[in-house]
Design a protein around this motif. Structure first.
Motif, PDB file in Angstrom:
ATOM      1  N   PHE A  20     118.165  67.682  -5.812  1.00 20.62           N
ATOM      2  CA  PHE A  20     116.865  68.051  -6.370  1.00 20.62           C
ATOM      3  C   PHE A  20     116.901  68.017  -7.899  1.00 20.62           C
ATOM      4  N   VAL A  21     117.906  68.671  -8.486  1.00 18.11           N
ATOM      5  CA  VAL A  21     118.003  68.754  -9.940  1.00 18.11           C
ATOM      6  C   VAL A  21     118.261  67.373 -10.539  1.00 18.11           C
ATOM      7  N   CYS A  22     119.204  66.635  -9.981  1.00 15.89           N
ATOM      8  CA  CYS A  22     119.532  65.297 -10.517  1.00 15.89           C
ATOM      9  C   CYS A  22     118.337  64.356 -10.442  1.00 15.89           C
ATOM     10  N   LEU A  23     117.577  64.459  -9.386  1.00 10.25           N
ATOM     11  CA  LEU A  23     116.404  63.608  -9.215  1.00 10.25           C
ATOM     12  C   LEU A  23     115.448  63.736 -10.400  1.00 10.25           C
ATOM     13  N   ILE A  43     111.483  67.388  -1.567  1.00 10.94           N
ATOM     14  CA  ILE A  43     112.778  68.047  -1.371  1.00 10.94           C
ATOM     15  C   ILE A  43     112.598  69.567  -1.364  1.00 10.94           C
ATOM     16  N   PHE A  44     111.799  70.081  -2.301  1.00  9.34           N
ATOM     17  CA  PHE A  44     111.580  71.526  -2.335  1.00  9.34           C
ATOM     18  C   PHE A  44     110.839  71.982  -1.080  1.00  9.34           C
ATOM     19  N   ALA A  45     109.860  71.196  -0.634  1.00 12.83           N
ATOM     20  CA  ALA A  45     109.132  71.535   0.601  1.00 12.83           C
ATOM     21  C   ALA A  45     110.074  71.521   1.800  1.00 12.83           C
ATOM     22  N   ALA A  82     116.995  77.225  -9.410  1.00  7.29           N
ATOM     23  CA  ALA A  82     117.151  75.851  -9.907  1.00  7.29           C
ATOM     24  C   ALA A  82     115.790  75.260 -10.250  1.00  7.29           C
ATOM     25  N   ALA A  83     114.814  75.441  -9.364  1.00  5.41           N
ATOM     26  CA  ALA A  83     113.481  74.892  -9.611  1.00  5.41           C
ATOM     27  C   ALA A  83     112.854  75.523 -10.856  1.00  5.41           C
ATOM     28  N   LEU A  84     112.953  76.838 -10.991  1.00  6.71           N
ATOM     29  CA  LEU A  84     112.341  77.512 -12.142  1.00  6.71           C
ATOM     30  C   LEU A  84     113.012  77.127 -13.455  1.00  6.71           C
TER      31      LEU A  84
END
Length: 191
Positions: A20-23, A43-45, A82-84
């Protein structure tokens, strides 16, 4: 460490975090901005769905375990953090909002662990306000990741409103859990 379907789904969610982060940091020559928004949102969903699914399967298949009960919230908190952090770095979320949400998660996790050690974990069981906060938070993150209009409505604007609402609910739920724990904290201080 029990290996069962729910735990494998939880591990899968953890393994998705670096993807997710690398994307989101791939050069635009590999993925354009629209593709980054779309794939990071998907990916998050998927992580959110596997979070619900692993709990459902653990209960319905009678595959609950102490390890799974430990790992599942860790996976959730890592994915949200990670998302935030990425959204804050990309300027999609104010850093103080990310700090409020991540700080609350750390505080309440520590509180729950301490309450479990003193045998009072039921005092800080998940409440409805915590569930509502999580729903707003997850929807906000999805919209902020997607960034593009949905049926003519700005995903960014709605996501921003929802993340601010989630931050308010985050603080409210933290105060709520701390107030629930206060009698136990006071009792322990007197001992």
């Amino acid at each position: 460490m029990p290996t069962n379907i729910p735990n494998l789904l939880t591990w899968f969610r953890i393994w998705m975090i670096p993807v997710f982060v690398c994307l989101l940091y791939l050069p635009d020559t590999l993925l354009d901005v629209h593709q980054k928004h779309l794939f990071s949102t998907l990916i998050f969903a998927l992580a959110a769905v596997t979070d619900w699914l692993d709990g459902y399967l653990a209960r319905s298949l009678n595959q609950t375990s102490a390890f799974g009960a430990f790992l599942d919230p860790v996976a959730d908190k890592l994915m949200v953090a990670a998302a935030l952090i990425v959204l804050a770095e990309l300027g999609q979320v104010a850093a103080f909002i990310a700090f409020i949400i991540i700080g609350r998660e750390i505080t309440i996790s520590a509180l729950r662990e301490w309450m479990a050690q003193i045998g009072a974990s039921k005092s800080v069981a998940v409440s409805m306000i915590g569930k509502v906060k999580t729903a707003f938070q997850m929807l906000a993150i999805l919209l902020l990741l997607y960034q593009e209009p949905v049926m003519g409505v700005s995903a960014h604007q709605v996501g921003t409103w929802l993340i601010y609402l989630a931050a308010v609910l985050t603080l409210w739920s933290m105060v709520y859990y701390l107030m629930l724990a206060m009698p136990q904290i006071s009792r322990k201080q007197r001992e």
